[in-house]
Scaffold this active site. Structure first.
Site, short mmCIF file in Angstrom:
data_model
loop_
_atom_site.label_atom_id
_atom_site.label_comp_id
_atom_site.label_asym_id
_atom_site.label_seq_id
_atom_site.Cartn_x
_atom_site.Cartn_y
_atom_site.Cartn_z
N ARG A 1 -5.15 4.41 11.24
CA ARG A 1 -4.75 5.79 10.93
C ARG A 1 -5.99 6.65 11.00
O ARG A 1 -6.82 6.62 10.09
CB ARG A 1 -4.14 5.81 9.52
CG ARG A 1 -3.56 7.14 9.11
CD ARG A 1 -3.29 7.16 7.61
NE ARG A 1 -4.50 7.52 6.88
CZ ARG A 1 -4.78 7.10 5.65
NH1 ARG A 1 -3.98 6.29 5.02
NH2 ARG A 1 -5.90 7.48 5.05
N HIS B 1 -3.82 10.25 4.99
CA HIS B 1 -2.53 9.63 4.64
C HIS B 1 -1.42 10.68 4.74
O HIS B 1 -0.40 10.47 5.37
CB HIS B 1 -2.60 9.06 3.23
CG HIS B 1 -1.26 8.80 2.62
ND1 HIS B 1 -0.43 7.81 3.09
CD2 HIS B 1 -0.60 9.40 1.60
CE1 HIS B 1 0.69 7.81 2.38
NE2 HIS B 1 0.62 8.77 1.48
N TYR C 1 -13.01 8.32 0.62
CA TYR C 1 -12.97 6.86 0.51
C TYR C 1 -13.31 6.13 1.81
O TYR C 1 -13.46 4.93 1.82
CB TYR C 1 -11.59 6.40 0.01
CG TYR C 1 -10.39 6.89 0.82
CD1 TYR C 1 -10.03 6.27 2.01
CD2 TYR C 1 -9.64 7.99 0.38
CE1 TYR C 1 -8.94 6.72 2.74
CE2 TYR C 1 -8.54 8.44 1.12
CZ TYR C 1 -8.20 7.81 2.30
OH TYR C 1 -7.13 8.26 3.02
#
Lengths: 338, 378
Positions: free
Chosen positions: B260, B264, B273
């Site tokens: 990805r 998200h 992160y």
């Protein structure tokens, strides 16, 4: 008309529904060769085969989720969750999936699933076998929740639940499975009363006493005992917990001016709270006393040697009736509201 | 019978776009490899268009036209490739991120946006498209797929079911229960896991200590790992798995190893992160660049073809934008519709009260509801 047990009445109703509609399939743990731990599906796999009566893996969420997929495909699954306390692993599939699919898809997907759930206590079981989870389901939009209290209703209501295009949580009062009663097998579902309707089980004029499922019998006994003391109790068998059929309740409370609700489930935010609030709104000027609740306590379901203190019995219900009448009762002389 | 291909993901296109022959999977691409450049160009077009849809969705969210958008940037090969393997009478149960799958399935463009605009919870008729409304609860839908597949089996139909989920979902009980059911009943279902390496901020290592594709054989389900950024490999393995299901050989499992590249959702900030080097590394494996190199090298795609596809992407993006920004709000009464299939007295009373309440404003039209002054405006 023939006398049959509550359990046999459900079995007979299931058989009838399966004969009438080949899309009706039963799913659950141990429901095939064993006929279910309560034998409610006894003999059905033998007669309808393993694709109509499916012994599933031991996975409650799996059972509910695959039933939803079967419904997508045009089937009408009747799911047995073995015990009330085992329904929680399937909670997402029940309240977030099954309940919402019709709404999410604006009616394009029908979810005609019947979730059969033996519920309630009084059979001396270990923990997780005697719960009353009805408020969770009655609180969930999209579900219908019904609870028969006698073999005749069990026979007709299970067929109505299966015929319903909505998901129905069908609560079976397990401590009444062996009670016998007359069942008219020729009675078509809904012919006398549809499953959404409340029923005046006994007429009376002094107090309205409302119950459902296993407590109805206890309340009928209480009405007899009360009448010995000169109090006329009208007992209403709610039958449908969602939606509640308020007509008979309102009519009764307008007549008696007093409401007592009895259920096994814990008190706080239980169905009794909802009924008390709604009846107060609708019948405020007819009430002679605040509605009274006689319920299980706000404790985890206790060990079986304690359960008969937890479950409302005939005397606790009569005590509640006394409260509604303003008579001497267990709370007399106390600050009831404290 | 599928097998695990010694752990290395199946790859039919090298990262620089060379077609690699494959003993087992070439058969499944024979129609494309022969001379049907149209089919290859169709794959390419769908990748370009869906990437553009993704960019448009993100932009529309940033402009306040959508409440949320779940980017699938980087997952075009996994989604478009697998979706091209699905027959019309196969049924799809996907998660919210499978927007490219829905596009390939032929879902109308405005219907792709309704859920994210907030006008409907689900955008399309599942029985017109044979695709269920997408699922938001992580991992709930594979059970629905298996139940549907059991119905297909009981009906004696020769179709299959495919369900999409991510690496995070593989930790869910429902996904594991669905594999138990699928294996026990030999249901005609394909589990398509897009391992995109991140479940919001949690790396796949928190979900799985072994490659995810290795789990399925423990359930008795044959499994394959595929390079999820290789559209030809994704198409081939999915075709094989669906054939396997339709032929009555039961379930199978595909782990598409992809990435990805975006957030998200538009509410997420991956810079908190995710290591920037990791992203750069995966950008180097871009599924579209790889396929484009192959098509260009094979003489199937030229500048004219490229601009033709770009025009299509522009047109789709414009159509989506137009549909989204002019999408009417639902009528207030819709709040109460379709909760139940039959009448429900308690809800009908609430609807009645709401209608009376609203009618009160109509009677005194010079008094707008106070709420309109503070909330709900666009």
């Amino acid at each position: 008309m023939s006398a049959m047990t509550f359990g046999k009445a459900i079995n007979t109703g299931l058989r009838k529904a399966m004969e009438q509609d080949p899309k009706v399939v039963l799913m659950g743990e141990d429901i095939g060769r064993l006929g279910g731990v309560f034998r409610i599906t006894d003999g059905l796999q033998k007669d309808f085969g393993p694709h109509r009566v499916i012994d599933t893996p031991l996975a409650e969420s799996g059972i509910m989720g695959t039933a939803i997929g079967m419904a997508y495909r045009g089937y009408r699954p009747v799911v047995e969750i073995q015990f009330d306390g085992f329904v929680y692993p399937a909670f997402d599939q029940i309240v977030a999936q099954m309940a919402k699919l019709h709404y999410r898809t604006r009616g394009m997907v029908k979810v005609p699933i019947t979730l059969r759930l033996p519920f309630g206590g009084g059979i001396g079981s270990p923990e997780h076998h005697s719960e009353s989870p009805e408020a969770y389901f009655a609180h969930t939009a999209g579900l219908r929740v019904v609870a028969p209290s006698n073999p005749q209703d069990a026979f007709t209501m299970i067929q109505e639940a299966i015929a319903s295009d909505d998901p129905v949580v069908f609560l079976e009062p397990k401590r009444r499975y062996h009670d016998k009663g007359d069942v008219d097998e020729s009675l078509a579902p809904g012919a006398a009363l549809d499953m959404g309707s409340a029923r005046v089980a006994v007429e009376g004029s002094d107090v309205t006493l409302v119950a459902y499922g296993p407590m109805v019998k206890t309340c009928l006994d209480a009405a007899v005992a009360a009448s010995d003391e000169g109090v006329s109790v009208e007992v209403i068998d709610l039958r449908s917990l969602s939606p509640v059929d308020y007509g008979p309740l309102v009519g009764s409370v307008k007549k008696t001016g007093r409401l007592v609700v009895a259920h096994e489930a814990s008190r706080t935010l239980g169905l009794g709270a909802e009924l008390a609030a709604e009846i107060t709104e609708r019948c405020f000027y007819h009430l002679e006393h605040a509605p009274v609740r006689v319920t299980g306590f706000d404790v985890p379901y206790p060990p079986s040697k304690l359960e008969f203190h937890h479950l409302p019995d005939l005397d606790r219900i009569l005590d509640g009736v006394d409260r509604a009448l303003g008579r001497t009762n267990s709370l007399s002389g106390t600050e009831e509201e404290a | 019978m599928l097998t695990g291909d010694d752990g290395a993901p199946v790859q039919l296109l090298s990262p620089d776009g060379q077609r690699r022959p494959h003993e087992r999977y070439d058969r499944l691409l024979a129609d494309l490899d022969s001379d049907d450049s149209n089919a290859l160009l169709a794959l390419y077009e769908d990748m370009i268009v869906t990437r553009r849809i993704d960019a448009e969705g993100t932009a529309l969210q940033r402009q306040g036209q959508l409440a949320l958008w779940p980017p699938f940037l980087g997952q075009e090969a996994a989604q478009v490739g697998s979706a091209h393997a699905i027959n019309r009478d196969d049924f799809i149960f996907a998660s919210y991120r499978e927007i490219a799958v829905a596009y390939v399935r032929g879902i109308a463009l405005p219907d792709l946006m309704k859920q994210w605009r907030g006008t409907q919870n689900a955008g399309w008729n599942p029985f017109e498209s044979n695709m269920a409304p997408t699922q938001v609860v992580i991992g709930a839908q594979p059970l629905h797929a298996v139940g549907y597949a059991m119905g297909v089996q009981f009906d004696g139909a020769e179709s299959a079911v495919i369900t999409y989920f991510g690496d995070g979902a593989t930790s869910q009980g429902d996904v594991n229960e669905s594999m138990v059911f699928a294996a026990s009943f030999q249901a005609p279902v394909v589990f398509f896991c897009q391992n995109n390496h991140w479940a919001i901020s949690e790396p796949v290592g928190i979900q799985a200590h072994v490659p995810i594709g290795l789990r399925a054989p423990g359930f008795g389900i044959p499994s394959v790992r595929v390079d999820g950024n290789d559209i030809l490999a994704c198409l081939a393995v999915t075709r094989e798995a669906l054939e396997h299901a339709r032929a009555g050989h039961g379930p199978s499992y595909i782990e598409a190893v992809t990435y990805r590249m975006g957030a998200h959702t538009t509410a997420d900030d991956p810079t908190r992160y995710r290591d920037a080097n990791e992203l750069e590394d995966w950008k180097g494996r871009d599924p579209i660049a790889r396929f484009e190199a192959y098509l260009t090298g094979s003489g199937i795609l030229d500048d004219a073809g490229r601009s033709q596809v770009a025009e299509k992407a522009d047109a789709v993006a414009a159509a989506i934008r137009e549909a989204t920004i002019h999408m009417p709000d639902p009528e207030p009464e819709e709040l109460f519709e379709h909760v139940y299939a039959g009448p429900h007295a308690v809800l009908e009373r609430q609807r009645d009260h709401f209608e009376r309440y609203r009618a009160g404003f109509a009677e005194h039209s010079n008094h707008a509801p106070h709420a309109a002054l503070t909330e709900g405006g666009h």
